[in-house]
Design a protein around this motif. Structure first.
Motif, PDB file in Angstrom:
ATOM      1  N   ILE A  91      -0.311  -0.271   6.360  1.00 35.74           N
ATOM      2  CA  ILE A  91       0.603   0.274   7.081  1.00 35.74           C
ATOM      3  C   ILE A  91       1.976   0.085   6.732  1.00 35.74           C
ATOM      4  N   TYR A  92       2.949   0.742   6.918  1.00 35.73           N
ATOM      5  CA  TYR A  92       4.409   0.550   6.337  1.00 35.73           C
ATOM      6  C   TYR A  92       4.955  -0.435   7.294  1.00 35.73           C
ATOM      7  N   GLY A  93       5.036  -1.608   6.668  1.00 39.38           N
ATOM      8  CA  GLY A  93       5.636  -2.911   7.663  1.00 39.38           C
ATOM      9  C   GLY A  93       7.450  -2.586   7.544  1.00 39.38           C
ATOM     10  N   PHE A 134      -0.674  -5.515  -1.979  1.00 42.94           N
ATOM     11  CA  PHE A 134      -0.652  -6.092  -0.822  1.00 42.94           C
ATOM     12  C   PHE A 134      -1.115  -4.908   0.313  1.00 42.94           C
ATOM     13  N   ASP A 155       0.874  -1.304  -0.014  1.00 45.02           N
ATOM     14  CA  ASP A 155       0.098   0.069  -0.080  1.00 45.02           C
ATOM     15  C   ASP A 155       0.899   1.204  -0.055  1.00 45.02           C
ATOM     16  N   GLY A 156       2.157   1.379   0.530  1.00 43.94           N
ATOM     17  CA  GLY A 156       2.951   2.396   0.608  1.00 43.94           C
ATOM     18  C   GLY A 156       3.686   2.499  -0.888  1.00 43.94           C
ATOM     19  N   ASN A 175      -1.853  -3.599   3.671  1.00 43.39           N
ATOM     20  CA  ASN A 175      -1.976  -4.369   5.047  1.00 43.39           C
ATOM     21  C   ASN A 175      -2.319  -2.748   5.949  1.00 43.39           C
TER      22      ASN A 175
END
Ligand code: TPP
Ligand code: TPP
Ligand code: SF4
Ligand code: SF4
Ligand code: MG
Ligand code: MG
Lengths: 626, 352, 352, 626
Positions: free
Chosen positions: B144-146, B140, B114-115, B142
């Protein structure tokens, strides 16, 4: 096509070795076209020549204003020349703004041809002339010819039924006709050109041809002009010649590289002055298996080219300085991926948006260092418009052989400037083998494919393209294990990989630099790169003609530098580096060779003048600069 | 010169890619690289699904390429024994475009987060969609920045407390489906990481689609955004939240289809099936852009109502087919003559 | 720490900007710079409209800022005697965001072209829209790159022959209105360069809107894309092409309202007014996102039907108001103590 | 708060000057937290210290694998130290992977503490141990302590009702307790910390405290450990101290700069390792009128900051190398606009994505030259974690005074490393006057405002912010007329402006460089920049302790360089420049001063070791390098 002089019996014909003509007018006056045509005629006639178009960044600034002035300078001669000329011998001024903006460059005694129709009170005021310079003494020192070009053109076209406006717009062809007569230029080319250009408007084609002929006839029939001039063809090396601009030569070089490598060409590019014409030109040549992609921005331009390279195409991206800045992260990725990629930077005035239509050489250090981390990239530079062709081929040779992005640094004056070009024999261009990987290569005999196993000689890695069975592999921007190419955070491996990437670039085979030192014992070496080749050479000729000694050398390869360069620099008492920046090459030379090379810089957006460099060299020779 | 008329694509997304009759298994598509995601990461489920799905396409493994950007999800290509590139942040669509245009014999997939796709890479994404390059883009999401350890992303909910928003995020999020539809996407689908069946169905349709296909995958990041999609998986009302749509079928969902989607002005609303007229239940039409858009706005992104399946799937000439058609047309109709090109029209000879 | 609830903006786009009661005229807003566009360029008309419009806002000239990117249109700020910045290609929304967030007392305008906003700058545009920063974005759409001398742009028609597409463009264009709506825009409007009245009305509403406002202006480039919008201006059917919408009013157009817009499935179609039921004529609702989207798709971008006016205008908390609220809340509730910050929690003394 | 030793009566207490401890375990084992806490205890105790966290780029690689190993090294001493230590005296290995990855660094005789619970067959195989190293002779040369930490922890927490998994996870606190006992560390801080960290889960807080105490008790009660060690507090200069990391110090420096300039601070940033923590930290301090904006990308990060600067805020943007590459076009615009802007690059391993969590110094030339055209930017670099605070203030002073973007080059080791920091007195920080323009300034008395009229002294232009009546003006990236600032394509003006921009940067007042040459007559000068300060200093101390002479100097200002630098370099026979790149500073020094400075480089992603530099200096001193 061989052409001969078509001039008829006329006033006194004066023989000249060389002439510089400048056409200047409003952005809407078609001066670039006029200049181009005169250039083509001159080329076809067999003179050597060099041109300098000069126009504003706006498409068309308000009519009659100083910022709206557009000009085209052409230098032609009966011997090989090197620059577009310092100062015009003849200035054609289509309006007061063009006069005002250019008159200071015309030397005393020069010929000034003025379109009087535009010298109205209003137009004069617009550019700050309190009085009409044609009516006071301010132009006394010149040979002024006042010609009512618009009136004469409209007169000539009276019968055509063309609107006044359309008729008036043909006055540039009148000017061209007049000058063609004065300099005994052939005219078939121009007439044919006009017919093709206006193929869909035959009335306009005929009108322009009429205007052109009217200008010619005006010269012939009025007695205003006491002399005409003849400049004999230049005794250039034997061969087939054409006129070419740097951007066209670059585009042709790319097309040719597709043929010499046998690779499909993919250009990913985003328009930007002065590089856009390369995109335009390449988009025409799909029959050569050239694909052009106008991307959404510079990053996509280089990204798509890199993707195409990954797929086994010859990836190319073209831009100017601001675009290189945007591409820098992706250039770093290309360095990490070690894939062939050609990046062309047609430099323009900076920083930032700067002077988009002017020339400069201030992206050398950006090309060398404008990326995060240690990310070495070979850098090559052409030295003249025609040389852009060879430089492109050389850049591709390096990119493909060594699996590396290569930066080619052209500039605005090369891009738009033109010269006669000895057309190469296409069958003699050296082939370059892309040498795709086809087999697993693991040294341990495991039958695996190691994408970062290097060639002993070149240190290049294998280029294995998708679709090749058994060579499936993954690459990326993270540090890779030497050989295997998988992700590695191992400290020693990183150090090794950083040095291997550097060693690969440092080890690229480039030809030795050649020194032009006619006497063999000059004390002063002048060294340059890129488009300063012409002015440096011209300056050197002049001081040599004055009986002095000066050596010159020009760098095609900025990274790596030729192996003999250190030795060459060491041979001379004084080393001088003229650049159109604040001293970028000189920094590299000083750092690398620890020679006290001196810098001369001029950052005006215009090429050096031969006279300026002559004076500079003389001052060095005379010891003014110790 | 006039434009070539290519018409609508009558071929599928994989046509032109060499096939194989060898039996291929998930294992064949598994590389020797250790998978480096956190325990419990939703990426594992997607990877397993993709490894199982790819062999079913019947195309050659060596003609499959995965290109990714940067992020946890973007490590994906390393784990597949195909060709792959882990590129730089946000730029995968550009690289994949160059590859897809020049290589019609490849099946090109983009993996992004997403980022990666919507923050830094947003522009490349929407341009790839409008051009309709034959790429399959797996986003993908989520929320958030994983990889950078937990900052909010362009799909994070407003008010979210993260490392960079200790007082709560104030960015209104993108709705990736709406954005893609607004960007002229020809294929838009969505699936949950844990829903192997639904995910595989959407992937299959994406592969078959000729052109850009955007597949949003809701993916759990247990480390930085734990359980963000749990309401769609467990809990009493999970099945009243997920609305799986299927082309040509009335949109019903919940236990025994207890709920249905009906028209509400120019938009849609959810109703109890037994409280509405059968005829009022909207029949999904994946060619209807306005319907697809309305489906994407059925509820806020709070997951109250979450449509999965294929929102839109329509045929439109792809950029890469059209480009190749122009090139091929020229190659077929003109013999390239380099010498003639170099000479141009006006040459002169110097005899020396 | 929890998020501050700001609620919906109840203030207008210009609230907080110092006003003046001095009489201001178009001349006051005219800088001393010579205008450098080609004769006949549509930019002149827009400039004239804006110069006349700005004084009517009643805000101080020195509190007005125009930020632009690069392109012919982006020269705009030079010609206004306000504060201004002519920045770099595509990045104006980012600069304007930093300015708007830190300076609530300014009225911030962005001037951009179809290349600047939608090609290189597409990502910044959609992010500005989703965040709803209090910016007014004027997108001069001439469907061409003017300044670089005539390459096709992301809004150019398919098949267009330009310098870079001698065989015709094969890019499917963006629909800027659809794109903006998909990107969560709270205000989207459109006007023709030559329609001073319509343009001024949309500009006025944009200025009053608190949040990002995208105004697409169809602008003629006589040099490289001459007459591209002429079908909307002249010719027999011009008035059956332009559909000017007004909130709360039934959508009728053409001479004496001979045509109307009616519902067609989830979309819309054009009908003869006297052939449909009065009640079936769609009443424009600028709060209805699905309707706005459908309006943007009323016809292809071939200008058969071209909606002008305000597609959408809804209130949503702006990014800049929310950011300032967080900062101000902290400033009001905590006294900043630099020494305490530097010390942190664990210090020890060394006595020397 | 002053703390005193809390150690109780125990086995033999050995006094040590300095100790290096390395905690190593799986990414999920909490080694960074353990290290942080030990550091805090050590700081509170009054030792000097320096730390080196080292972790993989993945959030959590698969458990028990080599790529998943995370470690934290701490060096503490009773005197002022300069580096995190070359090699650990004590290695704590929580699993076989940690042992395997770190054991090579433990010198013979070193203390090795192993968590035996993880030494299962499966875990051993996973990392390629054929046999259990605890059971063969391979660890003979070390003092091995085998401790079943997980078992012991779970035993201690048996009563808490916590799940086995949660209990097991507290084993890092057990290890911390044990080490705290061994080194007589205070423990209140850790207990308080755990209570706060788990404020919402008091059960976990108590469990961790119990585990911590159990580790402590284990040391006290078993007889496994024959000695404990005491390292006395270091006699640092008097003052109030705290422990600080480079990223925190940078964030504080920015907050402080907002106060010293009186400007609101606006940070526009996009997350990237290892810079993200600056964004995180600043986002907490809104009460200081600090606004943070997480942008959609790096370009928007800098663009928004530049917009804020235009509006009169202190614009700041933070990133790492790949982000600088993306920002380069906008940095060029900032150069053209001449607005204050602080750009922070926390360098990491490159090129491309490289080694995101490792350190490097390879962005210096990117900082200097990574833009199109001549676009000079001042560059400053901090030399230690605490020094990041001062460097930020200095960068802001330059940015605001000279109206220019400034690049600050930190790196991964400074960012995450920590040291005791003498907390400055906030009231003594030097104010900087933004000196906004308020009045028209046209020298011709026309009442106009000329945005590019320069200050005679600094060559800075006026900063006139929107909202100021009468100063309305337009600026942009095109070349501007000197003074008036309107668009100008005039050749001479461009040359003048290029030189003025360069002169402004060259003319920035920066302090002279100080040389540390205790004997005053060393032959060898070692000069560095950035985070190599510690290792260079430590290396120099060692060779001085051996009776040799070596001078050192460290550059805070890379552009412009200190005025006395040429003279300093000229004073020494040999100049040596160690860098964590392939020789970037050395290139600048050689080019500028034409000194034969020698380069020593190491690009492993890790800081230099003191020993490595000691050997290097000795080899130079002994004439191995002539
Ligand atoms: C140019 C650049 N900017 C920033 C980063 C740092 N970075 C790496 S991944 C990432 C975002 C990851 O988020 P997402 O795309 O959602 O992927 P996830 O990790 O959540 O799967 C960022 C900001 C980078 N690597 N490169
Ligand atoms: C980074 C960068 N890339 C490319 C350019 C060249 N360029 C200038 S304006 C422009 C596009 C102009 O098109 P548009 O935004 O539609 O503006 P118009 O001139 O049509 O008003 C381009 C490609 C540039 N100045 N900078
Ligand atoms: S951080 Fe989140 S997204 Fe990344 S690997 Fe771990 S669980 Fe997965
Ligand atoms: S090129 Fe087109 S858009 Fe640009 S100024 Fe000229 S007419 Fe206007
Ligand atoms: Mg994510
Ligand atoms: Mg345009």
């Amino acid at each position: 096509m061989t052409t001969t002089d078509t001039a008829v019996d006329q006033p006194e014909v004066v023989q000249k070795d060389r002439v510089v003509i400048r056409f200047a007018g409003d952005s809407g006056d078609g001066m670039q076209l006029t200049g181009d045509r005169f250039t083509s005629e001159t080329a076809a006639f067999g003179n050597d020549l060099s041109t300098l178009p000069n126009f504003p960044a706006e498409i068309r600034a308000p009519a009659g204003t100083l910022p709206g002035v557009s000009s085209f300078q052409l230098h032609f001669a009966n011997y090989d020349i090197l620059t577009p000329g310092d100062r015009p011998d003849v200035l054609v001024a289509m309006n007061p703004a063009a006069l005002k903006a250019n008159i200071a460059d015309l030397p005393a005694g020069g010929v000034l041809i003025v379109n009087t129709d535009e010298f109205t009170k209003r137009n004069l005021t617009k550019v700050g002339y309190a009085a009409n310079p044609l009516e006071d003494e301010s132009l006394e020192q010149y040979q002024v010819h006042e010609v009512a070009m618009a009136t004469l053109t409209m007169g000539a076209l009276a019968e055509t039924g063309l609107s006044k406006k359309d008729a008036e717009r043909a006055k540039n062809m009148f000017a061209l006709g007049l000058l063609s007569w004065m300099y005994h230029r052939p005219s078939e080319g121009t007439e044919r050109f006009l017919r093709e250009k206006f193929a869909r408007r035959p009335d306009l084609a005929e009108a322009n041809i009429l205007a052109f002929r009217a200008g010619h006839a005006y010269g012939e029939t009025t007695e205003a002009f006491a002399v005409t001039y003849e400049v004999k063809p230049a005794p250039l090396p034997a061969g087939t010649y054409r006129q070419i601009t740097g951007n066209t030569a670059l585009a042709y070089g790319i097309v040719a590289a597709g043929q010499t490598t046998g690779l499909p060409v993919f250009l990913g590019s985003y328009p930007i002055t002065p590089a856009s014409d390369i995109l335009h030109e390449l988009s025409k040549h799909k029959s050569f298996n050239v694909t052009t992609f106008q991307a959404e921005d510079e990053i996509s331009g280089i990204g798509s080219a890199l993707g195409a390279s990954f797929g086994g195409a010859l990836g190319v991206t073209t831009t100017s300085g601001p675009g290189v800045a945007l591409k820098s992260e992706t250039i770093g990725l290309a360095v990490a991926l070690e894939l062939p990629l050609l990046i062309i930077d047609v430099q323009r005035g900076g920083p930032s948006t700067g002077l988009p239509t002017k020339t400069e050489q201030a992206d050398l250090l950006q090309a060398m260092f404008g990326r995060n981390g240690e990310a070495p990239v070979p850098v090559v530079a052409p030295q003249s418009p025609g040389d852009c062709f060879d430089a492109a081929l050389e850049a591709v040779r390096i990119a493909v052989t060594y699996r590396t992005p290569v930066l080619l640094l052209s500039d605005g004056s090369l891009a738009n400037g033109s010269e006669p070009w000895k057309v190469p024999d296409a069958t003699t261009l050296a082939p370059v083998d892309p040498n795709f990987a086809t087999e697993p290569n693991a040294p341990d005999g495991s039958g695996e494919f190691w994408p970062y196993l290097r060639d002993d000689d070149t240190l290049a890695r294998p280029w294995a393209v998708p679709g090749t069975k058994g060579l499936e592999h993954r690459i990326g921007g993270l540090e890779k294990a030497d050989g295997r190419g998988s992700i590695s955070y191992d400290p020693a491996n990183h150090d090794r990989m950083v040095r291997l990437r550097a060693a690969k670039i440092d080890g690229i085979t480039v030809p030795d630099i050649e020194v032009d030192d006619p006497s063999g014992d000059a004390d002063l070496l002048v060294i340059g790169w890129g488009s300063t080749y012409g002015p440096i050479g011209a300056g050197a000729r002049r001081v040599r003609a004055l009986g002095h000694k000066v050596a010159t050398a020009h760098l095609r390869h900025l990274n790596p530098m030729p192996a003999n360069l250190g030795e060459v620099l060491g041979r001379y008492d004084k080393v001088l580096v003229p650049e159109m920046n604040l001293g970028q090459l000189v920094m590299l030379l000083r750092a690398k060779y620890l020679v006290d090379a001196q810098s001369y810089t001029n950052v005006t957006g215009l090429p050096f003048k031969a006279e300026e460099l002559q004076d500079l060299f003389l001052s060095y020779l005379s010891g003014v600069h110790a | 010169m006039t434009a070539l008329d290519l018409g609508l694509p009558t071929i599928g997304g994989l046509d032109g890619v060499p096939t194989t009759t060898d039996k291929q298994t998930a294992k064949d598509f598994t590389s020797d690289q250790e998978v480096r995601w956190c325990p419990g990461c939703g990426d594992y489920a997607v990877l397993a699904a993709v490894r199982q799905f790819l062999p079913t396409l019947g195309i050659r493994r060596e003609n499959t390429v995965f290109v990714s950007g940067i992020g946890c999800s973007s490590r994906f290509p390393y784990y597949l024994n195909t060709y792959g590139m882990h590129s730089i942040h946000g730029r995968a669509p550009t690289i994949a475009t160059g590859l897809a245009v020049t290589r019609p014999d490849l099946s090109v997939w983009v993996v992004t987060g997403d980022g990666d796709a919507l923050s830094i890479g947003g522009n490349h994404l929407i341009h790839a969609l409008r051009r309709n390059v034959n790429l399959k883009i797996l986003l993908f999401n989520n929320r958030i920045y994983g990889l950078t350890k937990g900052q909010y992303s362009p799909t994070s909910e407003e008010g979210k407390i993260t490392k960079s928003t200790p007082f709560g995020s104030i960015d209104h999020p993108f709705n990736p489906i709406s954005l893609a539809l607004g960007a002229e996407a020809t294929f838009v689908g969505r699936a949950l990481d844990s829903d192997r069946k639904g995910l595989t169905a959407v992937l299959g349709a994406a592969a078959a689609h000729r052109g850009s296909a955007l597949v949003e995958i809701f993916q759990d990041c247990p480390i930085f955004n734990d359980g963000s999609f749990d309401v769609l998986r467990k809990g009493d009302d999970a099945d009243t939240r997920v609305i799986d749509v299927r082309h040509g079928e009335p949109i019903r969902f919940g236990t025994e289809g207890a709920y249905a989607v009906v028209r509400d002005g120019f938009g849609l609303r959810v109703a109890k099936t037994d409280e509405v007229d059968e005829a009022d239940i909207v029949v999904h039409d994946q060619a209807d852009l306005n319907l697809a858009f309305a489906l994407s706005r059925l509820s806020d992104q709070d997951l109250t109502h979450t449509v999965t399946g294929i929102f839109r799937d329509v045929a439109r000439t792809t950029y890469d087919d059209a480009t190749r058609a122009q090139v091929n047309h020229e190659r077929e109709t003109r013999t390239p003559d380099l010498q003639a090109l170099l000479n141009g029209r006006d040459t002169w000879a110097v005899v020396g």
